[in-house]
Design an enzyme around this catalytic site. Structure first.
Site, mmCIF file in Angstrom:
data_model
loop_
_atom_site.group_PDB
_atom_site.id
_atom_site.type_symbol
_atom_site.label_atom_id
_atom_site.label_comp_id
_atom_site.label_asym_id
_atom_site.label_seq_id
_atom_site.Cartn_x
_atom_site.Cartn_y
_atom_site.Cartn_z
ATOM 1 N N ASP A 1 -0.437 21.068 -2.317
ATOM 2 C CA ASP A 1 0.121 19.801 -1.867
ATOM 3 C C ASP A 1 -0.925 18.698 -1.976
ATOM 4 O O ASP A 1 -1.975 18.765 -1.352
ATOM 5 C CB ASP A 1 0.570 19.980 -0.408
ATOM 6 C CG ASP A 1 1.219 18.736 0.128
ATOM 7 O OD1 ASP A 1 2.023 18.154 -0.607
ATOM 8 O OD2 ASP A 1 0.900 18.337 1.255
ATOM 9 N N THR B 1 3.478 13.506 -3.660
ATOM 10 C CA THR B 1 2.159 13.039 -3.240
ATOM 11 C C THR B 1 1.135 13.198 -4.352
ATOM 12 O O THR B 1 0.201 12.417 -4.453
ATOM 13 C CB THR B 1 1.679 13.826 -2.014
ATOM 14 O OG1 THR B 1 1.845 15.205 -2.274
ATOM 15 C CG2 THR B 1 2.473 13.461 -0.802
ATOM 16 N N THR B 2 1.311 14.214 -5.182
ATOM 17 C CA THR B 2 0.397 14.376 -6.305
ATOM 18 C C THR B 2 0.740 13.368 -7.400
ATOM 19 O O THR B 2 -0.143 12.701 -7.938
ATOM 20 C CB THR B 2 0.478 15.796 -6.873
ATOM 21 O OG1 THR B 2 0.449 16.714 -5.805
ATOM 22 C CG2 THR B 2 -0.657 16.068 -7.816
ATOM 23 N N ASP C 1 7.895 19.631 2.626
ATOM 24 C CA ASP C 1 8.149 18.709 1.520
ATOM 25 C C ASP C 1 9.624 18.706 1.180
ATOM 26 O O ASP C 1 10.253 17.653 1.052
ATOM 27 C CB ASP C 1 7.357 19.133 0.277
ATOM 28 C CG ASP C 1 5.913 18.701 0.369
ATOM 29 O OD1 ASP C 1 5.535 18.207 1.445
ATOM 30 O OD2 ASP C 1 5.182 18.852 -0.620
#
Lengths: 535, 527
Positions: free
Chosen positions: B61, B94-95, B387
């Site tokens: 994550d 998020t990445t 997520d």
């Protein structure tokens, strides 16, 4: 030499040198001071104007600020030099007084110092330079008054205000949606403005930010936004037509200020005390209920028992609301802040059409909207943005825009931006210089040249040829005798600032010139710097 | 005359090119760090904390990785921040947001070296971002009306989100679970209502969603282990000796008997309270705070199940689930809303005993029990599930979805490319660069999967030349395929947030021409 002789001819030392103290005197001191001042101004120079760059500042705790606002940059820069600190002060006072033009004032002061250095090399005495600057600034301020224009606006026609705020915002990172932000700022100011007295209390405008969403979601709320949620998770999330009791007393048994002890020595006393305590809570809640409150906003906390009692009696409550917010709520809802339960009366309750809780994002973040207030004299600007730094920068930018709008309500005069006002002043000062017979004449001319540095920096930052552009604009102004020509920073294709709608406030500009002159005078008058060499 | 130092001793400033370079490099370094975790075949990172015990986290994550880094570079901090915000706002991507911002800066760097002013680049990026968003808006699919289809959309989104995580093996299972859980929330985004309980042991496949509510507590000794048709009082009250709250009260006695008397009175008080509670006609009492032995015994005598020390969220959830209100005073038994459930029993998961509430009235909350081989697996599984839950709960409110597998990037890139061709002036270079940065995402996904990215992306681009094409990279088979058929979907809200905040962050970093670092605050001599 800091060496003197007493009446018997024995030497004694007035000021110990070398070891503990470093000392600069005379022309050296002035040169060093000027150099320091210039260094600060140089840092800010590239931030000027719509195409100015930002600075990234890393604080002592590693927190990052990215900003374009002169006052903020200087404040967080961690300067050590005394003269540099003066410049920081200068920008701060512009910020307090006017709120905008904090970069400009420092650049101006830097330019004045640079010119002063040249005059010093010529052998002109610093005091004469300072006096010359003083005269020149008077000329410039008067000239500004002459070329300024009044413009008319009222509550319904606020377009000119929006235009001016847009000029301010265009140099910030938020210029992507400067139009909507400017409108928000103007509407906020007009909502709280006292047009009769021509005054605006900016404290009535609360600027609140929350990370997430994007800049376009920024909104103006006619009411108050409190970063709190209902004290009990099961209280209603929405209250229509709320009657708000605003309390600064805790839901607690009274706490006398004098030191005292209640001694319990018998079982009976223990029992009565227990009963009394329960009664207290009950009475307090009942009191609120009796006056007809449907929402309690409390500055203090209250414990689980009181919390449940409130919940039980169907009286929603918010706890730990800050003092400032409490005041704003009181103003907005027309309520009174009540310090004691005994003093609660129905008249003291605030009224709001709608109070609702709204949650954001995936985390448990909630905020309380208090809207449709009885007295809509307090508003909140709620900023959303991609990240923390963006929000902070937007807050600063909105603050600038608010200040500009306020200044315009105080004083309707405007001058034209984009360097137009500076160029016009420079021409006027230059012309006036010849009338002064003394050495000051040179200083006045230097002042005129220093005024050019602002448009020059604007042109430079916009990627234009600075000297070429400036001289073109200058001659145009002189030829047509119209003070509206400035630097075309946005590459629109015209130099006429009227067409580009680039305005600045008259008082803002005047203040810039006056403050910069004052600081420079102060720096020039220093001829001896004594500092502890440990630093 | 040399200029005196303006700054304090340890402060330093970097200007112009150097400052820009420092921020570019910092931002790109961070982006490259998380780059290899992108996509279904992305790799994980091990994070070792410097604290005591050197606890280890294994994760995929982006937000978790970045949060744990100690970063000194200010520009890199901006990227960490956007990833955090992305996590809070939409929960996933998020990445991607960091990788996209990094690519935008990489492209910007090239432009800056070819003497294009940062402001021009920003102007170009802004136009491009606008255009890219419009392109996405044109192609969104919205199945809000059709409940059946919407559910299948959600399932697909959940599977897409999960397939890059540790749960990818059992993604159908977990996707079902996540969708069920989110539907129970009925449109609220308060994920607190979904409780995730982690119990090591078993395999990930043994994880399950429980319709009822599971409280990770033990039942008091001597109290019934099983209650049918339970009436539950959810409370938050002190169940030790209630203190007298009147300020300054203290006990002052002059003999032992008096002490005993007062102690008796105290006990009486406690007993009163318990009796009051019992007067509600309950057979289960759940308190947030401790219940001391004495009242516990009283409860046991009355045959009431008393559960102490349920954490705050547990209480809130229990309130939500059973429909009871959280009570702190007990004087009016008739008006306190009690919670109800069909059955309370003690169940065993692995070796631990838990309390299970089933047949609850209002199904707004639920529990997910995760099983797995080790704590690391469970932690990572929880993050992955979180997520998925975040994305789903956001999608329930904003039901627009897009195809996945690099499809949105290619759609945007195509539109942006067209815009670049139409735009006059230097800005068009920046717009072109924006499209290159967008394409970098499918490239990275393919690269991470060990595929021939150049070949695949070129193929994809060709496919996208046709109007209304659904092609994307199918990492599993290693070829370009129809994303609609493979059922790879993403939430529009996530993509939009990625696009906008990455652009915003890149813009912010680009605008900087000077970095001033203050002297670090002196710490006490501990380190």
């Amino acid at each position: 030499m800091a060496l003197a002789f007493d009446e018997y001819g024995r030497p004694f030392i007035i000021l110990r040198e070398q070891d503990q103290k470093t000392r600069l005197r005379g022309i050296d001191a002035q040169k060093a001071n000027i150099a320091a001042g210039k260094a600060v101004a140089r840092i800010l120079r590239s931030s000027l104007g719509p195409k100015g760059m930002d600075k990234m500042l890393q604080g002592p705790d590693g927190d990052v600020t990215i900003t374009n606002d002169g006052a903020t940059i200087l404040e967080q820069m961690d300067v050590d030099n005394q003269i540099a600190k003066l410049m920081v002060e200068l920008s701060r006072s512009q910020d307090y007084e006017i709120g905008d033009g904090t970069t400009g004032v420092v650049v101006m002061a830097g330019a004045l110092l640079e010119q002063a250095e040249r005059q010093l090399d010529r052998g002109i005495h610093p005091i004469r330079i300072a006096e010359g600057y003083e005269m020149a600034s008077r000329v410039a301020v008067e000239h500004l008054e002459r070329i300024s224009q009044k413009f008319e606006f009222d509550v319904n026609n606020y377009e000119p205000l929006v235009q001016t705020c847009m000029t301010t915002l265009s140099s910030k990172i938020v210029n992507r949606c400067k139009r909507s932000l400017a409108e928000i700022a103007v509407k906020a100011v007009l909502a709280v403005a006292d047009l009769e007295r021509r005054d605006v209390n900016l404290d009535l405008i609360k600027v609140e930010g929350k990370v997430g969403g994007n800049l376009e979601d920024t909104e103006l709320i006619y009411g108050i936004l409190v970063d709190k949620d209902m004290s009990h998770p099961q209280m209603p999330k929405q209250i229509e037509d709320a009657h708000i009791a605003i309390l600064t007393c805790p839901f607690e048994p009274p706490k006398p200020k004098t030191k005292h002890k209640v001694d319990i020595d018998t079982v009976e006393k223990f029992e009565t005390l227990r009963k009394q305590e329960q009664q207290y809570f009950d009475e307090m809640v009942q009191k609120c209920k009796d006056v007809g409150a449907t929402l309690v906003i409390c500055q203090w906390g209250f414990d689980d028992e009181a919390n449940h009692l409130l919940m039980h009696r169907n009286l929603p409550a918010v706890r730990w609301v800050g003092g400032v917010e409490l005041e704003l709520i009181a103003i907005a809802t027309g309520g009174r802040i009540v310090p004691r339960f005994q003093e609660l009366t129905p008249e003291k309750l605030g009224k709001a059409g709608m109070v609702r809780e709204k949650s954001f994002g995936t985390t448990k973040e909630r905020m309380l909207y208090i809207e449709h207030c009885a007295n809509s004299k307090a508003v909140t600007i709620f900023i959303r943005g991609g990240n923390k730094m963006m929000i902070e920068e937007t807050k600063r930018s909105i603050h600038d825009a608010l200040c500009v709008a306020r200044n315009l309500i105080r004083n309707k005069s405007i001058v034209y931006g984009g360097g137009a006002a500076e160029i016009a002043c420079s021409l006027a000062v230059d012309a006036a210089a010849d009338k002064y017979p003394g050495v000051e004449q040179y200083a006045i001319r230097a002042f005129a040249e220093a005024l050019d540095s602002v448009p020059m920096a604007l042109a430079e930052n916009s990627g234009l040829q600075p000297i070429e552009t400036l001289s073109a604009v200058k001659s145009q102004q002189l030829k047509e005798n119209i003070p509206f020509y400035g630097i075309d920073c946005n590459d629109v294709g015209t130099n006429d600032m009227r067409e580009q709608n680039v305005f600045e406030t008259l008082i803002g500009k005047q203040q810039q010139i006056l403050l910069a002159t004052q600081v420079v005078k102060m720096i020039l008058k220093i001829d001896d710097v004594i500092s502890n060499s440990e630093y | 005359m040399p200029i005196d130092k303006i700054f304090k001793d340890d402060a330093n400033e970097e200007k112009g090119e150097r400052a820009r370079m420092a921020s570019f490099i910092g931002a790109m370094a961070v982006a490259d760090l998380v780059k290899s975790t992108l996509g279904p075949k992305g790799m994980d990172k091990i994070l070792q904390s410097t604290g005591r015990g050197h606890s280890v986290t294994v994760t995929n994550d982006g937000a978790t990785i970045l949060k744990s880094l100690h970063i000194d570079n200010p520009a890199a901090k901006v990227l960490v921040d956007i990833s955090k915000v992305q996590d809070d706002e939409v929960g996933d991507g998020t990445t991607s947001v960091v990788v996209l911002a990094g690519e935008l800066l990489r492209e910007a760097e090239k432009l800056v070296t070819s003497k294009i002013h940062p402001m021009t680049i920003i102007a170009g990026y802004r136009m491009a971002a606008e255009c890219a968003r419009d392109a996405l808006l044109k192609r969104v699919i919205d199945n809000k009306e059709n409940a059946e289809k919407f559910r299948s959309d959600l399932l697909k989104i959940a599977m897409t989100t999960l397939c890059s995580k540790i749960l990818s093996q059992d993604k159908e299972h977990f996707a079902e679970m996540a969708v069920d859980a989110v539907f129970r929330l009925k449109g609220s985004t308060n994920l607190e209502a979904i409780q995730i309980i982690k119990k090591p042991g078993g395999s990930l496949r043994d994880s399950f969603l429980d319709e009822g509510f599971i409280l990770d507590k033990k039942i008091g000794i001597g109290q019934p282990k099983r209650i049918e048709n339970a009436k539950i009082l959810v409370a938050n009250t002190a169940m030790d000796t209630d203190k007298v709250k009147i300020y300054g009260a203290r006990v002052r006695v002059d003999s032992m008997t008096k002490v005993a008397e007062i102690e008796g009175a105290e006990k009486e008080k406690m007993k009163d309270k318990v009796n009051k509670i019992l007067a509600h006609g309950i057979n289960c009492f759940v308190n947030r705070q401790l219940i001391y032995n004495f009242p516990e015994e009283l409860f046991a005598d009355a045959g009431v199940l008393a559960i102490e020390h349920a954490d705050f969220e547990g209480i809130e959830r229990l309130g939500l689930v059973t429909g009871g209100e959280i009570a702190s005073t007990f004087d009016n038994p008739e008006s306190v809303k009690l919670g109800h459930c069909k059955l309370i029993e003690e169940i065993m998961i692995g070796e631990d005993k838990l309390i299970h509430f089933s047949g609850v009235e209002m199904g707004q909350a639920c529990s997910i029990v995760l099983r797995g081989a080790s704590h690391h697996v469970l932690d990572e599984a929880e993050r992955s599930l979180h997520d998925a839950l975040c994305v789903l709960s956001q999608t329930v409110n904003d039901s627009r979805v897009l195809l996945g597998g690099g499809w949105p990037e290619m759609v945007m890139a195509k539109e942006v490319d067209e815009l670049a061709r139409k735009t006059a002036g230097k800005k068009s270079h920046a717009i072109e660069a924006f499209s290159r940065a967008l394409v970098a995402i499918p490239t990275t996904i393919a690269d991470n999967a060990g595929l021939d990215s150049a070949e695949l992306v070129a193929q994809l681009r060709a496919e996208h030349h046709n109007e209304g094409c659904n092609a994307g990279i199918d990492v599993i088979s290693g070829a370009v395929g129809d994303m609609k058929e493979r059922g790879i979907y993403e939430a529009f809200k996530v993509k939009q947030a990625v696009l906008l905040s990455a652009t915003e962050a890149a813009e912010m970093i680009l605008r900087v021409d000077e970095i001033i670092t203050c002297a670090p605050r002196r710490r006490e001599d501990r380190m």
